[in-house]
Design a protein around this motif. Structure first.
Motif, PDB file in Angstrom:
ATOM      1  N   ASP A 104     -10.193  -1.820   3.687  1.00 35.53           N
ATOM      2  CA  ASP A 104      -9.413  -1.435   4.974  1.00 35.53           C
ATOM      3  C   ASP A 104      -8.391  -0.448   5.009  1.00 35.53           C
ATOM      4  O   ASP A 104      -7.259  -0.236   5.340  1.00 35.53           O
ATOM      5  CB  ASP A 104      -8.398  -2.816   4.917  1.00 35.53           C
ATOM      6  N   GLY A 105      -9.057   1.152   4.740  1.00 35.71           N
ATOM      7  CA  GLY A 105      -7.873   1.804   4.515  1.00 35.71           C
ATOM      8  C   GLY A 105      -7.200   1.825   3.667  1.00 35.71           C
ATOM      9  O   GLY A 105      -5.695   3.055   3.479  1.00 35.71           O
ATOM     10  N   ILE A 115      -4.866  10.017  -4.449  1.00 44.40           N
ATOM     11  CA  ILE A 115      -4.158   8.752  -3.996  1.00 44.40           C
ATOM     12  C   ILE A 115      -5.083   9.392  -2.436  1.00 44.40           C
ATOM     13  O   ILE A 115      -5.038  10.882  -1.476  1.00 44.40           O
ATOM     14  CB  ILE A 115      -3.400   7.963  -3.054  1.00 44.40           C
ATOM     15  N   THR A 116      -6.765   8.665  -1.767  1.00 49.72           N
ATOM     16  CA  THR A 116      -7.145   8.815  -0.908  1.00 49.72           C
ATOM     17  C   THR A 116      -7.581   7.503  -0.115  1.00 49.72           C
ATOM     18  O   THR A 116      -7.147   6.453  -0.777  1.00 49.72           O
ATOM     19  CB  THR A 116      -9.081  10.043  -1.020  1.00 49.72           C
ATOM     20  N   GLU A 117      -7.747   7.610   1.192  1.00 53.84           N
ATOM     21  CA  GLU A 117      -7.611   6.818   2.261  1.00 53.84           C
ATOM     22  C   GLU A 117      -9.081   5.589   1.601  1.00 53.84           C
ATOM     23  O   GLU A 117     -10.507   6.709   1.836  1.00 53.84           O
ATOM     24  CB  GLU A 117      -7.825   6.572   3.529  1.00 53.84           C
ATOM     25  N   ARG A 158      -1.863  -6.378  -3.305  1.00 51.39           N
ATOM     26  CA  ARG A 158      -2.428  -5.346  -2.331  1.00 51.39           C
ATOM     27  C   ARG A 158      -3.969  -6.151  -2.539  1.00 51.39           C
ATOM     28  O   ARG A 158      -4.848  -6.393  -1.395  1.00 51.39           O
ATOM     29  CB  ARG A 158      -2.304  -4.228  -2.289  1.00 51.39           C
ATOM     30  N   ASP A 159      -4.588  -5.973  -3.555  1.00 53.45           N
ATOM     31  CA  ASP A 159      -6.714  -6.535  -3.677  1.00 53.45           C
ATOM     32  C   ASP A 159      -6.678  -7.197  -4.055  1.00 53.45           C
ATOM     33  O   ASP A 159      -7.266  -7.464  -3.725  1.00 53.45           O
ATOM     34  CB  ASP A 159      -6.894  -5.025  -4.119  1.00 53.45           C
ATOM     35  N   ASN A 161       0.601  -1.314  -0.031  1.00 56.06           N
ATOM     36  CA  ASN A 161       0.035  -0.059   0.201  1.00 56.06           C
ATOM     37  C   ASN A 161       0.728   1.068  -0.082  1.00 56.06           C
ATOM     38  O   ASN A 161       0.450   2.251  -0.744  1.00 56.06           O
ATOM     39  CB  ASN A 161      -0.769   0.354   1.238  1.00 56.06           C
ATOM     40  N   CYS A 162       1.993   1.102   0.626  1.00 56.70           N
ATOM     41  CA  CYS A 162       2.695   2.214   0.435  1.00 56.70           C
ATOM     42  C   CYS A 162       3.652   2.727  -0.898  1.00 56.70           C
ATOM     43  O   CYS A 162       3.991   3.545  -0.912  1.00 56.70           O
ATOM     44  CB  CYS A 162       3.652   2.169   2.320  1.00 56.70           C
ATOM     45  N   ALA A 163       3.969   0.848  -1.258  1.00 49.58           N
ATOM     46  CA  ALA A 163       4.712   0.955  -2.235  1.00 49.58           C
ATOM     47  C   ALA A 163       3.803   1.807  -4.002  1.00 49.58           C
ATOM     48  O   ALA A 163       4.200   2.788  -4.077  1.00 49.58           O
ATOM     49  CB  ALA A 163       4.608   0.004  -2.851  1.00 49.58           C
TER      50      ALA A 163
END
Length: 501
Positions: free
Chosen positions: A259-260, A252-254, A287-288, A166-168
């Motif tokens: 899961d945020g 990008i948005t949460e 990630r997803d 997610n950070c990537a």
């Protein structure tokens, strides 16, 4: 008749053309090791008629440098960007899946699932022989706890890898925006240079180098309009990322529904961003991807498989199956029937968990158990005497319920892929196949990208031996033109002297 100074004009143009060519060659050689530099070449054309005298034309007027062009093959550039996108995708997946393998299938067999699970099975077998021995009961408790801790840690580590991906995603989006902004700026500078009749070669080299980097991150379609000052348009899955001097940034948005995790959107329209390849596509897949509806089997898929194992095994061990009774069906050594559940979640007591089963139904209650939170029930954790070894009265020698649990642990009908251990091994096998595919595809993509880049380099790269030969050629041409200037200077001197006499 020829103009009086035609000869020296022709020789002077030759000097100028050779001088420009030597300067270009020198520039090529000085940039032989500069990343992204494209070899440049001087284009010359013969000058035609300069004037007409008495109906007769002059048949030559020397040479003229028309342009200094960079040598590139657009078709190879497009192929490189296409395959570099594929490489970015498989490289990222290969690296991540190798890391996931180290979690679910560690190289050390002593810390692997089979060892932990077989220890639990062996502890049950020992309890079957000495059901009244407290030390044996302690071993069952500890080895049962070890199974839970193994699943807890595996789930936590997979979740940590997912957070890293997610950070990537955020980092990659920032890189894409940075590259897009730089390319848009170069487009504007190239347009200004073209309008001013200035060279754009170095600016184009910088732009192409950025395109190489951008293509590794996401799939791009590149078009260049020569009629519009060499302006370039870049699209991602049909949506414009760069148009001339303007860049359409990503945001990008949460996402509270995921899961945020970060969701990626187009900044100007707010539309969802989609990509079919590159590093960003791989990060989103990893990630997803939960494997449903033909989606990629990413980290959520493997977390879900661990959850399925924890839920199914806990329910079967606690409640029993069609073939075998479970722990809740057993009796204590004093003949007391307990209904105690061996496994629970978050150290919930058997009484509380049983109440949930009664009020919500077994299926709903056991859905609360995950690989991350599975635990021994508080009753088993607090007192090993609560391990229900007997199936009725009979005292400390009755181990009939343990015998049922031993058979249950090896029950091939518990999962659709066999025993509990078979099911876990199927998870590892699926992961190994996915990882092997990613590694093989990454290796193939690396080889293909190298091959295409070698072909690009053969066109646009600088060969110092070739440039040395070119320098020699233009040096000789310069010396010859210099000689002609000297000859014509001598002729003019004699002619002027004759006129003065």
């Amino acid at each position: 008749m020829n103009s009086t100074f035609t000869g020296i004009n022709i020789a002077s143009r030759g000097l100028y053309a050779s001088q420009v060519a030597m300067s270009v060659t020198t520039n090529n050689m000085s940039n032989a090791n500069t990343t992204g530099y494209s070899r440049q070449e001087v284009n010359q054309t013969p000058l035609g008629v300069a004037a007409v005298y008495a109906g007769q034309s002059i048949l030559g007027n020397g040479t003229e440098v028309t342009s200094v062009d960079q040598l590139r093959d657009t078709r190879l550039d497009q192929r490189y960007w296409q395959e570099n996108t594929r490489l970015g995708n498989w490289e990222t997946k290969s690296s991540a899946l190798t890391e996931i393998e180290s979690v679910l299938n560690p190289t050390s067999t002593s810390s692997g699932f089979s060892t932990v699970f077989n220890n639990f099975y062996s502890a049950l077998e020992s309890l079957d022989k000495t059901p009244g021995d407290s030390s044996t009961r302690n071993t069952v408790q500890e080895d049962g706890k070890a199974v839970c801790q193994y699943l807890n840690e595996a789930s936590q580590e997979l979740t940590a890898i997912r957070e890293d991906e997610n950070c990537a995603v955020k980092t990659t989006v920032d890189q894409i925006n940075s590259y897009a902004g730089q390319i848009a700026d170069l487009n504007s500078r190239i347009s200004q240079a073209v309008a001013a009749n200035a060279s754009t070669n170095e600016l184009k080299d910088q732009r192409n180098l950025l395109l190489d980097k951008l293509s590794n991150l996401t799939d791009i379609t590149v078009t260049e309009d020569a009629s519009d000052n060499n302006q370039m348009t870049i699209r991602v899955d049909g949506t414009t990322l760069v148009n001339g001097g303007e860049a359409n940034e990503l945001e990008i948005t949460e996402d509270s529904t995921n899961d945020g995790m970060y969701s990626v959107k187009w900044g100007k329209t707010g539309d969802s961003f989609t990509t079919t390849g590159g590093q960003l596509k791989a990060e989103l897949d990893l990630r997803d991807g939960d494997g449903t509806d033909s989606s990629y089997q990413g980290i959520p898929y493997y977390i879900n498989q661990l959850n399925k194992f924890a839920q199914t095994f806990a329910q079967a061990f606690n409640e029993g199956t069609a073939s075998y009774s479970g722990h809740a069906d057993g009796y204590l050594s004093d003949g007391t029937t307990t209904g105690i559940r061996f496994f629970s979640y978050d150290d919930t007591s058997s009484a509380d968990f049983t109440a949930e089963i009664t009020s919500e139904g077994a299926a709903a209650a056991y859905q609360k158990i995950t690989a991350a939170n599975i635990s021994l029930s508080k009753d088993i954790e607090d007192n090993v005497s609560n391990i229900a070894a007997a199936d009725s009265s009979g005292g400390t020698d009755n181990a009939n319920n343990v015998d049922q649990l031993i058979k249950l642990v090896k029950d091939s009908s518990m999962f659709n892929k066999g025993t509990p251990e078979d099911f876990y091994n199927s998870i590892v096998s699926t992961l190994a196949t996915d990882s092997s595919t990613a590694q093989r595809s990454s290796t193939n993509a690396t080889s293909l990208v190298k091959t295409i880049n070698d072909r690009r380099t053969s066109v646009s790269g600088v060969d110092t031996n070739e440039e040395t030969a070119t320098m020699t050629k233009y040096q000789q041409a310069y010396e010859a033109s210099s000689k002609m200037v000297s000859v014509w200077d001598e002729l003019y001197a004699k002619t002027i002297a004759m006129v003065n006499d």
